[in-house]
Design a protein around this motif. Structure first.
Motif, PDB file in Angstrom:
ATOM      1  N   ALA A 229       0.827  -1.215   0.000  1.00  0.00           N
ATOM      2  CA  ALA A 229       0.000   0.000   0.000  1.00  0.00           C
ATOM      3  C   ALA A 229       0.858   1.261   0.000  1.00  0.00           C
ATOM      4  CB  ALA A 229      -0.925  -0.002   1.215  1.00  0.00           C
ATOM      5  N   SER A 230       2.118   1.129   0.376  1.00  0.00           N
ATOM      6  CA  SER A 230       3.038   2.265   0.417  1.00  0.00           C
ATOM      7  C   SER A 230       4.062   2.198  -0.711  1.00  0.00           C
ATOM      8  CB  SER A 230       3.758   2.310   1.770  1.00  0.00           C
ATOM      9  OG  SER A 230       2.844   2.300   2.831  1.00  0.00           O
ATOM     10  N   LEU A 231       3.761   1.437  -1.747  1.00  0.00           N
ATOM     11  CA  LEU A 231       4.701   1.306  -2.862  1.00  0.00           C
ATOM     12  C   LEU A 231       5.044   2.658  -3.467  1.00  0.00           C
ATOM     13  CD1 LEU A 231       6.322  -0.493  -4.824  1.00  0.00           C
ATOM     14  CD2 LEU A 231       4.229  -0.696  -6.210  1.00  0.00           C
ATOM     15  N   ASP A 232       4.073   3.571  -3.517  1.00  0.00           N
ATOM     16  CA  ASP A 232       4.323   4.884  -4.111  1.00  0.00           C
ATOM     17  C   ASP A 232       5.419   5.637  -3.365  1.00  0.00           C
ATOM     18  OD1 ASP A 232       2.290   5.010  -1.993  1.00  0.00           O
ATOM     19  OD2 ASP A 232       2.240   7.162  -2.413  1.00  0.00           O
ATOM     20  N   LEU A 233       5.558   5.383  -2.057  1.00  0.00           N
ATOM     21  CA  LEU A 233       6.600   6.064  -1.282  1.00  0.00           C
ATOM     22  C   LEU A 233       7.982   5.516  -1.596  1.00  0.00           C
ATOM     23  CD1 LEU A 233       4.760   6.173   2.167  1.00  0.00           C
ATOM     24  CD2 LEU A 233       5.206   8.128   0.650  1.00  0.00           C
ATOM     25  N   MET A 234       8.026   4.294  -2.118  1.00  0.00           N
ATOM     26  CA  MET A 234       9.313   3.674  -2.456  1.00  0.00           C
ATOM     27  C   MET A 234       9.680   3.849  -3.930  1.00  0.00           C
ATOM     28  SD  MET A 234       9.498   0.109  -0.260  1.00  0.00           S
ATOM     29  CE  MET A 234       7.813  -0.479  -0.377  1.00  0.00           C
ATOM     30  N   ARG A 235       8.721   4.200  -4.762  1.00  0.00           N
ATOM     31  CA  ARG A 235       8.972   4.199  -6.203  1.00  0.00           C
ATOM     32  C   ARG A 235      10.089   5.144  -6.662  1.00  0.00           C
ATOM     33  NH1 ARG A 235       5.814   1.277  -9.976  1.00  0.00           N
ATOM     34  NH2 ARG A 235       7.452   1.963 -11.415  1.00  0.00           N
ATOM     35  N   PRO A 236      10.216   6.367  -6.119  1.00  0.00           N
ATOM     36  CA  PRO A 236      11.287   7.231  -6.626  1.00  0.00           C
ATOM     37  C   PRO A 236      12.673   6.617  -6.475  1.00  0.00           C
ATOM     38  CG  PRO A 236       9.683   8.538  -5.435  1.00  0.00           C
ATOM     39  CD  PRO A 236       9.327   7.104  -5.196  1.00  0.00           C
ATOM     40  N   SER A 237      13.005   6.113  -5.283  1.00  0.00           N
ATOM     41  CA  SER A 237      14.330   5.528  -5.086  1.00  0.00           C
ATOM     42  C   SER A 237      14.433   4.166  -5.767  1.00  0.00           C
ATOM     43  CB  SER A 237      14.643   5.409  -3.592  1.00  0.00           C
ATOM     44  OG  SER A 237      13.678   4.628  -2.920  1.00  0.00           O
ATOM     45  N   LEU A 238      13.328   3.416  -5.812  1.00  0.00           N
ATOM     46  CA  LEU A 238      13.313   2.129  -6.512  1.00  0.00           C
ATOM     47  C   LEU A 238      13.652   2.327  -7.988  1.00  0.00           C
ATOM     48  CD1 LEU A 238      10.383  -0.476  -6.257  1.00  0.00           C
ATOM     49  CD2 LEU A 238      11.665  -0.093  -8.340  1.00  0.00           C
ATOM     50  N   ASP A 239      12.937   3.244  -8.639  1.00  0.00           N
ATOM     51  CA  ASP A 239      13.133   3.466 -10.071  1.00  0.00           C
ATOM     52  C   ASP A 239      14.539   3.984 -10.369  1.00  0.00           C
ATOM     53  OD1 ASP A 239      10.555   2.624 -10.562  1.00  0.00           O
ATOM     54  OD2 ASP A 239       9.714   4.655 -10.625  1.00  0.00           O
ATOM     55  N   ALA A 240      15.045   4.872  -9.501  1.00  0.00           N
ATOM     56  CA  ALA A 240      16.388   5.405  -9.717  1.00  0.00           C
ATOM     57  C   ALA A 240      17.433   4.306  -9.625  1.00  0.00           C
ATOM     58  CB  ALA A 240      16.682   6.512  -8.698  1.00  0.00           C
ATOM     59  N   GLU A 241      17.300   3.426  -8.635  1.00  0.00           N
ATOM     60  CA  GLU A 241      18.262   2.336  -8.446  1.00  0.00           C
ATOM     61  C   GLU A 241      18.165   1.325  -9.577  1.00  0.00           C
ATOM     62  OE1 GLU A 241      21.423   1.139  -5.927  1.00  0.00           O
ATOM     63  OE2 GLU A 241      20.118   2.900  -5.832  1.00  0.00           O
ATOM     64  N   LEU A 242      16.958   1.031  -9.998  1.00  0.00           N
ATOM     65  CA  LEU A 242      16.736   0.085 -11.094  1.00  0.00           C
ATOM     66  C   LEU A 242      17.395   0.593 -12.374  1.00  0.00           C
ATOM     67  CD1 LEU A 242      15.280  -2.545 -11.863  1.00  0.00           C
ATOM     68  CD2 LEU A 242      13.220  -1.186 -12.302  1.00  0.00           C
ATOM     69  N   LYS A 243      17.279   1.875 -12.630  1.00  0.00           N
ATOM     70  CA  LYS A 243      17.881   2.459 -13.826  1.00  0.00           C
ATOM     71  C   LYS A 243      19.399   2.408 -13.784  1.00  0.00           C
ATOM     72  CE  LYS A 243      17.722   6.644 -16.694  1.00  0.00           C
ATOM     73  NZ  LYS A 243      17.145   8.005 -16.825  1.00  0.00           N
ATOM     74  N   ILE A 244      19.973   2.630 -12.604  1.00  0.00           N
ATOM     75  CA  ILE A 244      21.431   2.618 -12.462  1.00  0.00           C
ATOM     76  C   ILE A 244      21.990   1.215 -12.611  1.00  0.00           C
ATOM     77  CG2 ILE A 244      23.324   2.948 -10.799  1.00  0.00           C
ATOM     78  CD1 ILE A 244      21.641   5.257  -9.602  1.00  0.00           C
ATOM     79  N   ARG A 245      21.318   0.229 -12.004  1.00  0.00           N
ATOM     80  CA  ARG A 245      21.890  -1.107 -11.877  1.00  0.00           C
ATOM     81  C   ARG A 245      21.412  -2.109 -12.915  1.00  0.00           C
ATOM     82  NH1 ARG A 245      24.755  -1.577  -7.171  1.00  0.00           N
ATOM     83  NH2 ARG A 245      24.410   0.076  -5.628  1.00  0.00           N
ATOM     84  N   GLY A 246      20.286  -1.834 -13.553  1.00  0.00           N
ATOM     85  CA  GLY A 246      19.759  -2.777 -14.534  1.00  0.00           C
ATOM     86  C   GLY A 246      20.202  -2.436 -15.952  1.00  0.00           C
TER      87      GLY A 246
END
Length: 328
Positions: free
Chosen positions: A270-287
């Motif tokens: 339910a709080s995924l939106d609070l994690m999405r900014p850092s999640l997406d940034a890390e995914l872009k860097i590492r994937g």
């Protein structure tokens, strides 16, 4: 009710609650019930309580002039292909129990027992948010982090039925000790439990927070989420850390499997939106660019029904229609 389809009994056996429902082969649910698991009651009492509710659900099906033809159970832990609960950290009194065989004898019905995260993955893949994907990972962010893989429309359980343990991808070599015996596992940072630990660490580092001393001693992930939405710096830092670690793990998954989608379920979803900014940034860097472009991350839609539906569908396919199971 002449001509009505048969029913399955779907069971989601958790460390805190046991949920049951009567489920049609196409996924429609009826007569949902839940009871506290009360894991500390011991194996005998625990089994008696579960069996009692199973008998009650079968009785209710009879009142509807419907027949229960099989039972499917999603249970936490490592479950062998023949339904033995090898290791269950949340229900240790069941360790070593041939649960499928036990239920079959007690209920006089074919019984299938599978890992609970795999059951949720099947439910979401067949009838939930995963219908749009041919290959997906379903992650359950609860007390820990569970995972289930569906690859090219089929549940992937691995050679020994132990695949999909995404919660134990290591994201910090010398990180927090994990109940599995390792350190720095994803679930220590991105589960509901991990998010609370993130907040406590942020407060210890001196990150500003509105939490009082009394509140700090009783923090829950819901408290942390509510504070984050009000701008609390420590709470926001907790979700930023959880998202960063989740992004690291999903980059590894994307690079390895190049799947279409990730479905996030469980209380912390339910709080995924609070994690999405850092999640997406890390995914872009590492994937890698190609698998990351392909990957779509969504929230599950079946909520508490996913495990019951998935376990019932697997029982229908594998116990009653193994010759022509439709993919999963």
């Amino acid at each position: 009710m002449m001509g009505a389809p048969p029913l399955l009994l779907g069971v989601d056996l958790g460390g805190t609650n046991c949920r049951m429902a009567l489920v049609e082969p196409e996924g429609q649910t009826f007569q949902e019930e839940r009871m506290p698991t009360e894991a500390s009651s011991g194996r005998t009492v625990f089994l008696q309580r579960v069996e009692g509710l199973c008998h009650e659900m079968i009785r209710r099906a009879g009142e509807m002039d419907r027949a229960v033809v099989a039972i499917g159970v999603g249970a936490p832990g490592v479950i062998s292909a023949d339904g033995v609960i090898e290791i269950s950290p949340n229900l240790p009194q069941l360790n070593g129990l041939s649960f499928a065989e036990h239920l079959q004898a007690v209920l006089n019905l074919p019984a299938l027992v599978m890992n609970d995260a795999n059951a949720i993955a099947v439910g979401e893949a067949q009838l939930g948010a995963g219908r749009q994907f041919s290959s997906s990972l379903t992650m359950t962010l609860g007390t820990g982090v569970g995972g289930g893989l569906v690859l090219n429309g089929r549940l992937w359980e691995g050679a020994d039925g132990a695949a999909g343990e995404v919660g134990h991808i290591m994201v910090e070599p010398e990180g927090r000790p994990c109940g599995c015996g390792s350190r720095g596992c994803l679930e220590q940072y991105s589960s509901a439990t991990g998010l609370v630990l993130n907040a406590l660490e942020a407060i210890d580092r001196g990150v500003p927070s509105r939490f009082s001393s009394a509140e700090i001693s009783q923090l829950t992930s819901q408290n942390v989420a509510a504070a984050a939405r009000q701008g609390d710096a420590a709470a926001l830092a907790a979700f930023a850390e959880g998202g960063r670690r989740l992004g690291q793990a999903l980059a590894a998954v994307a690079n390895l499997l190049n799947i279409d989608g990730v479905i996030i379920t469980g209380g912390a979803s339910a709080s995924l939106d609070l994690m999405r900014p850092s999640l997406d940034a890390e995914l872009k860097i590492r994937g890698f660019a190609i698998p990351v472009r392909r990957l779509t991350i969504v929230q599950g839609i079946l909520q508490d029904q996913a495990g019951m539906i998935g376990a019932a569908r697997m029982a229908w396919d594998r116990l009653l229609h193994s010759g022509n199971a439709g993919g999963i």
